[in-house]
Motif scaffolding. Sequence first.
Motif, PDB file in Angstrom:
ATOM      1  N   LEU A 143      94.247  18.102  36.342  1.00 32.57           N
ATOM      2  CA  LEU A 143      95.709  18.066  36.493  1.00 32.57           C
ATOM      3  C   LEU A 143      96.361  19.253  35.801  1.00 32.57           C
ATOM      4  O   LEU A 143      95.872  19.723  34.764  1.00 32.57           O
ATOM      5  N   PRO A 144      97.512  19.704  36.302  1.00 35.67           N
ATOM      6  CA  PRO A 144      98.213  20.798  35.615  1.00 35.67           C
ATOM      7  C   PRO A 144      98.755  20.330  34.258  1.00 35.67           C
ATOM      8  O   PRO A 144      99.087  19.145  34.094  1.00 35.67           O
ATOM      9  N   ASP A 145      98.811  21.236  33.302  1.00 35.75           N
ATOM     10  CA  ASP A 145      99.396  20.962  31.978  1.00 35.75           C
ATOM     11  C   ASP A 145      98.736  19.780  31.275  1.00 35.75           C
ATOM     12  O   ASP A 145      99.375  19.058  30.497  1.00 35.75           O
ATOM     13  N   THR A 146      97.475  19.563  31.573  1.00 42.51           N
ATOM     14  CA  THR A 146      96.732  18.459  30.975  1.00 42.51           C
ATOM     15  C   THR A 146      95.380  19.017  30.549  1.00 42.51           C
ATOM     16  O   THR A 146      94.614  19.501  31.387  1.00 42.51           O
ATOM     17  N   VAL A 147      95.133  19.000  29.242  1.00 39.55           N
ATOM     18  CA  VAL A 147      93.904  19.588  28.715  1.00 39.55           C
ATOM     19  C   VAL A 147      93.032  18.457  28.174  1.00 39.55           C
ATOM     20  O   VAL A 147      93.500  17.625  27.399  1.00 39.55           O
ATOM     21  N   VAL A 148      91.773  18.441  28.580  1.00 37.54           N
ATOM     22  CA  VAL A 148      90.850  17.420  28.085  1.00 37.54           C
ATOM     23  C   VAL A 148      89.864  18.074  27.128  1.00 37.54           C
ATOM     24  O   VAL A 148      89.335  19.159  27.404  1.00 37.54           O
ATOM     25  N   ALA A 149      89.648  17.418  25.985  1.00 38.46           N
ATOM     26  CA  ALA A 149      88.673  17.914  25.007  1.00 38.46           C
ATOM     27  C   ALA A 149      87.796  16.764  24.548  1.00 38.46           C
ATOM     28  O   ALA A 149      88.276  15.640  24.368  1.00 38.46           O
ATOM     29  N   LEU A 150      86.510  17.042  24.362  1.00 43.88           N
ATOM     30  CA  LEU A 150      85.625  16.080  23.713  1.00 43.88           C
ATOM     31  C   LEU A 150      85.540  16.471  22.246  1.00 43.88           C
ATOM     32  O   LEU A 150      85.316  17.650  21.922  1.00 43.88           O
ATOM     33  N   VAL A 151      85.752  15.504  21.375  1.00 43.76           N
ATOM     34  CA  VAL A 151      85.767  15.758  19.930  1.00 43.76           C
ATOM     35  C   VAL A 151      84.682  14.871  19.317  1.00 43.76           C
ATOM     36  O   VAL A 151      84.833  13.652  19.239  1.00 43.76           O
ATOM     37  N   SER A 152      83.583  15.497  18.914  1.00 49.41           N
ATOM     38  CA  SER A 152      82.385  14.712  18.607  1.00 49.41           C
ATOM     39  C   SER A 152      81.719  15.150  17.304  1.00 49.41           C
ATOM     40  O   SER A 152      81.856  16.296  16.873  1.00 49.41           O
ATOM     41  N   GLY A 153      80.956  14.215  16.740  1.00 44.40           N
ATOM     42  CA  GLY A 153      80.141  14.537  15.569  1.00 44.40           C
ATOM     43  C   GLY A 153      78.838  15.217  15.961  1.00 44.40           C
ATOM     44  O   GLY A 153      78.102  15.708  15.108  1.00 44.40           O
ATOM     45  N   ARG A 154      78.557  15.266  17.239  1.00 45.74           N
ATOM     46  CA  ARG A 154      77.323  15.902  17.715  1.00 45.74           C
ATOM     47  C   ARG A 154      77.353  17.406  17.496  1.00 45.74           C
ATOM     48  O   ARG A 154      78.415  18.032  17.528  1.00 45.74           O
ATOM     49  N   SER A 155      76.167  18.010  17.363  1.00 44.82           N
ATOM     50  CA  SER A 155      76.085  19.465  17.378  1.00 44.82           C
ATOM     51  C   SER A 155      76.464  19.947  18.783  1.00 44.82           C
ATOM     52  O   SER A 155      76.276  19.216  19.764  1.00 44.82           O
ATOM     53  N   LEU A 156      76.995  21.175  18.873  1.00 43.21           N
ATOM     54  CA  LEU A 156      77.534  21.660  20.148  1.00 43.21           C
ATOM     55  C   LEU A 156      76.497  21.639  21.274  1.00 43.21           C
ATOM     56  O   LEU A 156      76.795  21.192  22.395  1.00 43.21           O
ATOM     57  N   GLY A 157      75.292  22.107  20.989  1.00 40.48           N
ATOM     58  CA  GLY A 157      74.264  22.150  22.035  1.00 40.48           C
ATOM     59  C   GLY A 157      73.958  20.758  22.566  1.00 40.48           C
ATOM     60  O   GLY A 157      73.842  20.555  23.785  1.00 40.48           O
ATOM     61  N   HIS A 158      73.823  19.806  21.648  1.00 34.63           N
ATOM     62  CA  HIS A 158      73.552  18.426  22.067  1.00 34.63           C
ATOM     63  C   HIS A 158      74.720  17.857  22.870  1.00 34.63           C
ATOM     64  O   HIS A 158      74.530  17.183  23.880  1.00 34.63           O
ATOM     65  N   LEU A 159      75.947  18.137  22.404  1.00 35.62           N
ATOM     66  CA  LEU A 159      77.119  17.596  23.103  1.00 35.62           C
ATOM     67  C   LEU A 159      77.197  18.141  24.529  1.00 35.62           C
ATOM     68  O   LEU A 159      77.451  17.403  25.483  1.00 35.62           O
ATOM     69  N   ARG A 160      76.927  19.445  24.674  1.00 36.53           N
ATOM     70  CA  ARG A 160      76.984  20.026  26.026  1.00 36.53           C
ATOM     71  C   ARG A 160      75.941  19.372  26.926  1.00 36.53           C
ATOM     72  O   ARG A 160      76.196  19.105  28.102  1.00 36.53           O
ATOM     73  N   GLU A 161      74.756  19.106  26.347  1.00 35.54           N
ATOM     74  CA  GLU A 161      73.680  18.503  27.159  1.00 35.54           C
ATOM     75  C   GLU A 161      74.050  17.080  27.595  1.00 35.54           C
ATOM     76  O   GLU A 161      73.989  16.748  28.779  1.00 35.54           O
ATOM     77  N   ALA A 186      76.961  15.582  27.607  1.00 29.57           N
ATOM     78  CA  ALA A 186      78.204  15.504  28.381  1.00 29.57           C
ATOM     79  C   ALA A 186      78.041  16.201  29.735  1.00 29.57           C
ATOM     80  O   ALA A 186      78.980  16.251  30.526  1.00 29.57           O
ATOM     81  N   GLU A 187      76.859  16.774  29.976  1.00 33.42           N
ATOM     82  CA  GLU A 187      76.577  17.509  31.213  1.00 33.42           C
ATOM     83  C   GLU A 187      77.689  18.521  31.466  1.00 33.42           C
ATOM     84  O   GLU A 187      78.286  18.599  32.533  1.00 33.42           O
ATOM     85  N   HIS A 188      77.951  19.274  30.404  1.00 32.29           N
ATOM     86  CA  HIS A 188      79.076  20.212  30.373  1.00 32.29           C
ATOM     87  C   HIS A 188      78.598  21.579  30.850  1.00 32.29           C
ATOM     88  O   HIS A 188      77.747  22.214  30.217  1.00 32.29           O
ATOM     89  N   LEU A 189      79.126  22.034  31.961  1.00 30.23           N
ATOM     90  CA  LEU A 189      78.682  23.302  32.560  1.00 30.23           C
ATOM     91  C   LEU A 189      79.563  24.454  32.091  1.00 30.23           C
ATOM     92  O   LEU A 189      80.694  24.251  31.633  1.00 30.23           O
ATOM     93  N   ASP A 190      79.062  25.687  32.252  1.00 34.74           N
ATOM     94  CA  ASP A 190      79.817  26.863  31.799  1.00 34.74           C
ATOM     95  C   ASP A 190      81.199  26.942  32.435  1.00 34.74           C
ATOM     96  O   ASP A 190      82.143  27.433  31.823  1.00 34.74           O
TER      97      ASP A 190
END
Length: 259
Positions: A53-71, A73-77
């Motif tokens: 959506l416009p003007d709507t930013v989603v962020a994941l805020v986690s205790g995980r290390s970044l590499g683990h969180l990306r994996e 969360a299936e977070h792509l580049d």
Amino acid sequence: MTAADAAIEAVSTTPVLLVALDFDGTLAPLVDDPMTARMTPRARAAVDALAALPDTVVALVSGRSLGHLREIAEHLDASPMWLAASHGVQYWVPGAGEQPASDDAADLALRDRLREAITASVAHLDGVWIEPKEFGVGVHTRVADAETAREAREAADRLVAAEAPGWRRRTGHDILEFAFRHEGKDSAVAHLRERVGATAVLFAGDDVTDEDALRALRTGDLGIHVGDAETAATLKVADIDALVDVLEAVARQRVARAQ
Ligand SMILES: O=P(O)(O)OC[C@H]1O[C@H](O[C@H]2O[C@H](CO)[C@@H](O)[C@H](O)[C@H]2O)[C@H](O)[C@@H](O)[C@@H]1O
């Protein structure tokens, strides 16, 4: 209109909304093997819809290390989703990628030494395992019995108290964590709010570390606790599905507002 409906409407109509969400227990059910955690399909669809959506930013805020969180969360580049990992030390910015996080050689050496010592001290305890974290160490006890879990926590506490009394200690669902960096989810949300120019924040979380962020929210923000624990959140929902109901309602109202 209930107070909850009014709070949802307030964030839905704000000019720039930051939707900041914890991961484990909030979007993904808790599981025994942390690297198999995944968002429920409904949660995934809801965060993807909000992020589009416009003007709507989603962020994941986690205790995980970044590499683990990306994996997990299936977070792509190419993802439009921001990430704040390691309780707000590591960031991933859409279009720019991972942001460098400074650390000190002495801290890293102490981290490695303590990790080894803690691992050795709990090696004989059934169901206890150590998660190496970017800025410290996590002692997992999800599959240990209560007495064994207590023994593991005491062993780790003794070692950290002796060698690194200044490290930040955190508890969570069947985990005890220590870190040489002291940032928390409160500073993560403050940083994200500033970076994206949010005029209001919706934050949701289920665990003790999420309370840092929930306590730091401002008038006009919406804090949501997933579960039944004591919380600083203004709204409590029973489970992940109930949180998704709220996220879907926010998305519907932001679509209506844009038309
Ligand atoms: O801030 P979060 O995204 O909620 O991360 C908190 C910790 O999550 C992970 O541990 C928790 O989830 C595991 C998978 O469901 C579960 O097995 C464990 O008992 C929970 O404590 C993760 O392993 C930790 O590093 C995070 O700090």
